[in-house]
Write an enzyme that holds these catalytic residues in place. Structure first.
Site, PDB file in Angstrom:
ATOM      1  N   ASP A 113       0.850  -1.189   0.000  1.00 14.87           N
ATOM      2  CA  ASP A 113       0.000   0.000   0.000  1.00 14.87           C
ATOM      3  C   ASP A 113       0.887   1.240   0.000  1.00 14.87           C
ATOM      4  O   ASP A 113       1.797   1.360   0.824  1.00 14.87           O
ATOM      5  CB  ASP A 113      -0.918   0.004   1.223  1.00 14.87           C
ATOM      6  CG  ASP A 113      -2.062   0.986   1.083  1.00 14.87           C
ATOM      7  OD1 ASP A 113      -2.496   1.245  -0.053  1.00 14.87           O
ATOM      8  OD2 ASP A 113      -2.532   1.500   2.115  1.00 14.87           O
ATOM      9  N   HIS A 120      -3.403  14.302   0.464  1.00 17.74           N
ATOM     10  CA  HIS A 120      -3.655  13.479   1.652  1.00 17.74           C
ATOM     11  C   HIS A 120      -2.475  13.535   2.615  1.00 17.74           C
ATOM     12  O   HIS A 120      -2.656  13.773   3.821  1.00 17.74           O
ATOM     13  CB  HIS A 120      -3.910  12.033   1.220  1.00 17.74           C
ATOM     14  CG  HIS A 120      -3.992  11.061   2.366  1.00 17.74           C
ATOM     15  ND1 HIS A 120      -5.021  11.071   3.289  1.00 17.74           N
ATOM     16  CD2 HIS A 120      -3.165  10.046   2.738  1.00 17.74           C
ATOM     17  CE1 HIS A 120      -4.822  10.117   4.176  1.00 17.74           C
ATOM     18  NE2 HIS A 120      -3.707   9.475   3.865  1.00 17.74           N
ATOM     19  N   GLU A 186     -10.362   4.399   3.683  1.00 19.75           N
ATOM     20  CA  GLU A 186      -9.396   5.020   2.779  1.00 19.75           C
ATOM     21  C   GLU A 186      -9.798   4.644   1.359  1.00 19.75           C
ATOM     22  O   GLU A 186      -9.723   3.475   0.975  1.00 19.75           O
ATOM     23  CB  GLU A 186      -7.964   4.577   3.076  1.00 19.75           C
ATOM     24  CG  GLU A 186      -7.443   5.128   4.399  1.00 19.75           C
ATOM     25  CD  GLU A 186      -5.939   4.968   4.570  1.00 19.75           C
ATOM     26  OE1 GLU A 186      -5.337   4.180   3.801  1.00 19.75           O
ATOM     27  OE2 GLU A 186      -5.367   5.609   5.471  1.00 19.75           O
ATOM     28  N   GLU A 188      -9.194   4.205  -2.251  1.00 21.36           N
ATOM     29  CA  GLU A 188      -7.954   3.984  -2.979  1.00 21.36           C
ATOM     30  C   GLU A 188      -8.226   3.324  -4.330  1.00 21.36           C
ATOM     31  O   GLU A 188      -9.328   2.844  -4.593  1.00 21.36           O
ATOM     32  CB  GLU A 188      -6.987   3.109  -2.166  1.00 21.36           C
ATOM     33  CG  GLU A 188      -6.711   3.643  -0.769  1.00 21.36           C
ATOM     34  CD  GLU A 188      -5.553   2.939  -0.082  1.00 21.36           C
ATOM     35  OE1 GLU A 188      -4.792   2.225  -0.776  1.00 21.36           O
ATOM     36  OE2 GLU A 188      -5.399   3.105   1.148  1.00 21.36           O
ATOM     37  N   ASP A 220      -9.167   0.654   2.105  1.00 23.30           N
ATOM     38  CA  ASP A 220      -8.192   0.166   3.080  1.00 23.30           C
ATOM     39  C   ASP A 220      -8.614   0.646   4.470  1.00 23.30           C
ATOM     40  O   ASP A 220      -8.164   1.685   4.950  1.00 23.30           O
ATOM     41  CB  ASP A 220      -6.795   0.677   2.727  1.00 23.30           C
ATOM     42  CG  ASP A 220      -5.721   0.055   3.593  1.00 23.30           C
ATOM     43  OD1 ASP A 220      -5.890  -1.112   3.991  1.00 23.30           O
ATOM     44  OD2 ASP A 220      -4.716   0.731   3.869  1.00 23.30           O
ATOM     45  N   ARG A 224      -7.486   4.239  13.357  1.00 18.96           N
ATOM     46  CA  ARG A 224      -6.558   5.346  13.570  1.00 18.96           C
ATOM     47  C   ARG A 224      -5.992   5.379  14.993  1.00 18.96           C
ATOM     48  O   ARG A 224      -4.847   5.803  15.186  1.00 18.96           O
ATOM     49  CB  ARG A 224      -7.253   6.670  13.265  1.00 18.96           C
ATOM     50  CG  ARG A 224      -7.766   6.809  11.844  1.00 18.96           C
ATOM     51  CD  ARG A 224      -6.666   6.740  10.820  1.00 18.96           C
ATOM     52  NE  ARG A 224      -7.159   7.061   9.476  1.00 18.96           N
ATOM     53  CZ  ARG A 224      -6.448   6.917   8.382  1.00 18.96           C
ATOM     54  NH1 ARG A 224      -5.214   6.436   8.437  1.00 18.96           N
ATOM     55  NH2 ARG A 224      -6.957   7.229   7.204  1.00 18.96           N
ATOM     56  N   GLN A 227      -3.385   2.737  15.188  1.00 16.74           N
ATOM     57  CA  GLN A 227      -2.250   3.173  14.371  1.00 16.74           C
ATOM     58  C   GLN A 227      -1.387   4.192  15.109  1.00 16.74           C
ATOM     59  O   GLN A 227      -0.149   4.118  15.059  1.00 16.74           O
ATOM     60  CB  GLN A 227      -2.774   3.778  13.065  1.00 16.74           C
ATOM     61  CG  GLN A 227      -1.705   4.176  12.065  1.00 16.74           C
ATOM     62  CD  GLN A 227      -2.302   4.700  10.772  1.00 16.74           C
ATOM     63  OE1 GLN A 227      -3.514   4.790  10.610  1.00 16.74           O
ATOM     64  NE2 GLN A 227      -1.445   5.056   9.823  1.00 16.74           N
ATOM     65  N   LYS A 240      -4.034  -1.769  10.144  1.00 10.96           N
ATOM     66  CA  LYS A 240      -4.353  -1.884   8.726  1.00 10.96           C
ATOM     67  C   LYS A 240      -4.623  -3.317   8.285  1.00 10.96           C
ATOM     68  O   LYS A 240      -5.209  -3.532   7.216  1.00 10.96           O
ATOM     69  CB  LYS A 240      -3.169  -1.357   7.903  1.00 10.96           C
ATOM     70  CG  LYS A 240      -2.844   0.105   8.130  1.00 10.96           C
ATOM     71  CD  LYS A 240      -3.757   0.980   7.303  1.00 10.96           C
ATOM     72  CE  LYS A 240      -3.256   2.407   7.274  1.00 10.96           C
ATOM     73  NZ  LYS A 240      -4.032   3.238   6.334  1.00 10.96           N
ATOM     74  N   THR A 244      -8.957  -5.320   4.078  1.00 13.47           N
ATOM     75  CA  THR A 244      -8.866  -4.371   2.969  1.00 13.47           C
ATOM     76  C   THR A 244      -9.829  -4.868   1.903  1.00 13.47           C
ATOM     77  O   THR A 244      -9.677  -5.978   1.397  1.00 13.47           O
ATOM     78  CB  THR A 244      -7.437  -4.287   2.407  1.00 13.47           C
ATOM     79  OG1 THR A 244      -6.548  -3.847   3.428  1.00 13.47           O
ATOM     80  CG2 THR A 244      -7.372  -3.323   1.232  1.00 13.47           C
ATOM     81  N   THR A 331      -4.668   6.600   0.135  1.00 19.02           N
ATOM     82  CA  THR A 331      -5.866   7.437   0.081  1.00 19.02           C
ATOM     83  C   THR A 331      -5.799   8.441  -1.059  1.00 19.02           C
ATOM     84  O   THR A 331      -4.805   9.146  -1.229  1.00 19.02           O
ATOM     85  CB  THR A 331      -6.053   8.186   1.404  1.00 19.02           C
ATOM     86  OG1 THR A 331      -6.110   7.249   2.466  1.00 19.02           O
ATOM     87  CG2 THR A 331      -7.326   9.009   1.398  1.00 19.02           C
ATOM     88  N   GLU A 345      -9.497  13.062   7.298  1.00 16.89           N
ATOM     89  CA  GLU A 345      -9.410  14.354   6.622  1.00 16.89           C
ATOM     90  C   GLU A 345     -10.754  15.078   6.604  1.00 16.89           C
ATOM     91  O   GLU A 345     -10.824  16.283   6.843  1.00 16.89           O
ATOM     92  CB  GLU A 345      -8.928  14.161   5.197  1.00 16.89           C
ATOM     93  CG  GLU A 345      -7.482  13.751   5.048  1.00 16.89           C
ATOM     94  CD  GLU A 345      -7.128  13.555   3.593  1.00 16.89           C
ATOM     95  OE1 GLU A 345      -6.753  14.534   2.925  1.00 16.89           O
ATOM     96  OE2 GLU A 345      -7.245  12.405   3.101  1.00 16.89           O
TER      97      GLU A 345
END
Length: 401
Positions: A113, A120, A186, A188, A220, A224, A227, A240, A244, A331, A345
């Site tokens: 990824d 982003h 995310e 993608e 994905d 957060r 993370q 993560k 996915t 992203t 975001e």
């Protein structure tokens, strides 16, 4: 312009004769096999082409045959669907899309990824490193990425179980353990590798189309809060790797000639292995829906790094490619507030909650929320082609840990 297709294609369908995306489907009472989407139907390729390559539950056997074969088969399919004289023979190989079950289209080998959107990366940098340069020093010199977990790639429609894990302690004590409270999306774009390469060799930017078969959509999912606690110093891990989601249809690169575009102007001189003689930016318009409501419309056009550059960097150290390797863009976000491809975001890390039309608000995802991502691209002669969708619903995790 392609001759008229004898299969009915409804107005606005993403699956026109210019798209012809590949996937794996299971007809009612039948075994999985490879098909191509056309309008509201799926064409059984093993039957239509009388070719056992397509009789299995994965695209991998076809992917491994290489670009000349990919192009030959696409031309055969186009001929079958646009020649009225072939209709009687081919029609029994068509299945109504609503009567089949869509499966993972390829058997994943490795998964990488990337972090290829400047908008982003800069937004995340402004949130996490206020007052500093939002981009890290290497960001405009190389495509940043991490090696993901191929075993948790799942096909669109698979429920996503809310992950549990450790999070940062508020007072410096023991880290709490529990379900993530900051579950994110995310939006993608993913790239499916067909032709392998030998270990110790490099795949150049101009060899991109010889190795990558096609393009699909990706969500994905990201925890957060997990993370934030785990990613220093080695980067994303459990935040993560739980799921996915991948769309069931892979649009061949050969369908995207009209979508090719130049990437944004470069701020730094690139190393020779990243310099393209062909433009492999892609004009893809994404749409993100949360519980049926459009919350963002990111554009892939603004991505700083192209998929060809991502592949070249992935292999510049001699890492080999295998059939079924998969990599995603990271992203997709644009310059506008409505072009941000993740909730982190869109809500500015939870400070500005997203207000939905039904009166509810979201900072991050709640159990029962459903996210769907779609995309379209320019086709030949002013037409547009589509990628279908990648969809997933959040369900509660187990509490027995």
């Amino acid at each position: 312009m392609t001759s008229p297709c004898w299969v009915p294609v409804p107005e606005g369908s993403p699956f026109t004769p210019h798209a012809l995306p590949y996937g794996v489907f299971a007809p009612e009472g039948g075994a999985p096999r490879v098909g191509v989407a056309i309008g509201d139907h799926v064409l059984d390729l093993a039957r239509a082409l009388d070719d056992g390559t397509f009789a299995g539950p994965s695209l991998n056997a076809f992917l491994a045959q290489g670009r000349a074969r990919w192009r030959s088969v696409r031309a055969q399919i186009t001929g079958l669907l646009t020649d009225p004289a072939r209709r009687e023979a081919v029609e029994p190989a068509l299945h109504p899309a609503g009567s089949v079950r869509l499966l993972m289209p390829f058997e994943p080998a490795d998964y990488v990824d990337f972090y290829a959107s400047e908008h982003h990366a800069a937004n995340i940098g402004r949130m996490l490193r206020p007052g500093q340069d939002p981009l890290t020093p290497q960001w405009k010199h190389l495509p940043i990425g991490y090696h993901g977990r191929a075993g948790t790639l799942v096909v669109s429609g698979t429920d996503v179980v809310r992950p549990w894990g450790q999070t940062r302690p508020a007072d410096g004590g023991a880290p709490p353990f529990g379900p993530t409270r900051r579950l994110d999306i995310e939006a993608e774009v993913g790239f499916v590798v067909g032709t392998p390469s030998a270990q110790g060799t490099r795949v150049g930017v101009d060899d991109f189309a010889e190795h990558v078969f096609g393009v699909c959509l990706v969500n994905d999912w990201s925890a957060r809060d997990l993370q934030a606690w785990e990613y220093v110093p080695l980067g994303p891990f459990l935040a993560k790797s739980f799921a996915t989601s991948v769309s069931p249809w892979v649009v061949p690169l050969d369908a995207l000639d009209a979508a090719r575009t130049a990437p944004p102007e470069r701020a730094e001189e690139l190393r020779p292995y990243l310099r393209e003689s062909e433009d492999w930016g892609l004009d893809l318009a994404l749409e993100v829906r949360l519980n049926g409501e459009v919350v963002a419309r990111p554009s892939f056009t603004s991505m700083y790094w192209t998929p060809a550059q991502m592949l070249a960097h992935l292999t510049v150290n001699g890492a080999s490619l295998r059939t079924g390797d998969f990599y995603a863009s990271g992203t997709v976000s644009g310059p506008g507030a409505d072009e941000r491809g993740c909730l982190m975001e869109l809500t500015w890390n939870g400070q500005d909650p997203l207000k939905l039309a039904d009166g509810t608000v979201r900072t991050f995802l709640e159990d029962g929320d459903e996210v769907a991502i779609t995309a379209t691209a320019p086709g030949p002669d002013g037409t547009r082609i589509g990628f279908g969708e990648v969809r997933g619903r959040i369900v509660a995790g187990r509490e027995d840990a």
